[in-house]
Design an enzyme around this catalytic site. Structure first.
Site, mmCIF file in Angstrom:
data_model
loop_
_atom_site.group_PDB
_atom_site.id
_atom_site.type_symbol
_atom_site.label_atom_id
_atom_site.label_comp_id
_atom_site.label_asym_id
_atom_site.label_seq_id
_atom_site.Cartn_x
_atom_site.Cartn_y
_atom_site.Cartn_z
ATOM 1 N N PRO A 194 6.725 53.078 46.268
ATOM 2 C CG PRO A 194 5.135 52.534 44.671
ATOM 3 C CD PRO A 194 6.297 53.442 44.908
ATOM 4 C CG ASN A 195 4.058 48.216 48.066
ATOM 5 O OD1 ASN A 195 3.214 48.197 48.937
ATOM 6 N ND2 ASN A 195 3.754 48.308 46.785
ATOM 7 N NE ARG B 79 7.018 44.524 48.051
ATOM 8 C CZ ARG B 79 7.531 45.338 47.129
ATOM 9 N NH1 ARG B 79 8.387 46.296 47.464
ATOM 10 N NH2 ARG B 79 7.200 45.187 45.879
ATOM 11 C CE1 TYR C 187 11.878 43.844 45.674
ATOM 12 C CE2 TYR C 187 10.021 42.809 46.772
ATOM 13 C CZ TYR C 187 10.567 43.396 45.649
ATOM 14 O OH TYR C 187 9.836 43.531 44.506
ATOM 15 C CG ASN D 196 13.959 51.005 44.606
ATOM 16 O OD1 ASN D 196 13.151 50.805 43.693
ATOM 17 N ND2 ASN D 196 14.397 50.027 45.374
ATOM 18 C CB ALA E 43 5.219 49.160 41.458
ATOM 19 C CD GLU F 282 15.742 52.373 36.855
ATOM 20 O OE1 GLU F 282 16.225 52.821 35.793
ATOM 21 O OE2 GLU F 282 14.862 51.509 36.885
ATOM 22 C CG HIS G 157 15.417 48.400 40.466
ATOM 23 N ND1 HIS G 157 14.142 48.821 40.731
ATOM 24 C CD2 HIS G 157 15.790 49.000 39.312
ATOM 25 C CE1 HIS G 157 13.748 49.635 39.767
ATOM 26 N NE2 HIS G 157 14.725 49.763 38.891
ATOM 27 N NE ARG H 268 11.247 40.110 41.326
ATOM 28 C CZ ARG H 268 10.653 41.014 42.114
ATOM 29 N NH1 ARG H 268 11.216 42.211 42.289
ATOM 30 N NH2 ARG H 268 9.527 40.707 42.723
HETATM 31 C C1 DQA Z 1 12.073 47.023 43.113
HETATM 32 C C2 DQA Z 1 11.666 46.177 41.898
HETATM 33 C C3 DQA Z 1 10.277 46.557 41.420
HETATM 34 O O1 DQA Z 1 9.889 45.739 40.312
HETATM 35 C C4 DQA Z 1 9.260 46.358 42.529
HETATM 36 O O2 DQA Z 1 7.994 46.811 42.111
HETATM 37 C C5 DQA Z 1 9.664 46.959 43.822
HETATM 38 C C6 DQA Z 1 11.062 46.938 44.226
HETATM 39 C C7 DQA Z 1 13.427 46.577 43.682
HETATM 40 O O3 DQA Z 1 14.005 47.350 44.434
HETATM 41 O O4 DQA Z 1 13.881 45.456 43.417
HETATM 42 O O5 DQA Z 1 8.820 47.399 44.598
HETATM 43 O O6 DQA Z 1 12.206 48.368 42.677
#
Ligand code: DQA
Length: 148
Positions: A10-11, A18, A23, A74, A77, A101, A103, A110
């Site tokens: 998500p997002n 964003r 990011y 990825n 959240a 995994e 990120h 963070r």
């Molecule tokens: C994320 C890190 C997560 O904590 C966050 O919720 C994201 C992006 C990253 O790629 O840094 O949406 O996965």
């Protein structure tokens, strides 16, 4: 050719607009073209997808398991609380496939709630904190572990 699903939660469709200070300025389209190109260099058939929907990403993980595809994930959240995605993801390595995994940011640097990953314990490994490069490193790790 070895297939790798690069799945984004998500997002991540909002990349570029964003929190660019966290990011980066690259968009999801930039990620897709970069990951596909890195895959070609590495001899991997890379497919990039993004969804805001937990059921949809779980379905894609099931598809990877059933079709024998490795996964770069990825979870966004979902990383921090989705036991449903974790249970799906656990099937990847159980099937003898690789799960990396990834990120963009470094969640450990963070907020406290980002310090827990429920996905990490069922992954082959994790790459975090290198922006789009995290995906390239993940694809390199997959390619390096393939036979032959
Ligand atoms: C994320 C890190 C997560 O904590 C966050 O919720 C994201 C992006 C990253 O790629 O840094 O949406 O996965």
């Amino acid at each position: 050719m070895t297939r790798v699903l690069v799945l984004n939660g998500p997002n991540l469709g909002r990349l570029g607009v964003r929190e660019p200070e966290v990011y980066g300025s690259a968009t999801l389209a930039d990620l897709e073209s970069a990951a596909t190109a890195w895959g070609s260099e590495l001899g991997l058939d890379v497919v990039v997808r993004q969804t805001d929907d937990e059921a949809e990403i779980i379905g894609w993980v099931h598809e990877a398991v059933d079709s024998g595809a490795h996964v770069v994930l990825n979870p966004a959240a979902f990383t921090h609380y989705s036991y449903a995605l974790r249970d799906a993801a656990a099937q990847i390595t159980t099937a003898g496939l690789l799960l990396v995994e990834v990120h963009l940011s470094n969640p450990l640097a963070r907020e406290d709630f980002r310090h827990v990953s429920v996905i990490g314990p069922v992954a082959t490994g994790t790459v975090a904190g290198f922006g789009l490069e995290s995906y390239r490193l993940a694809l390199q790790a997959v390619a390096a572990r393939l036979p032959g």
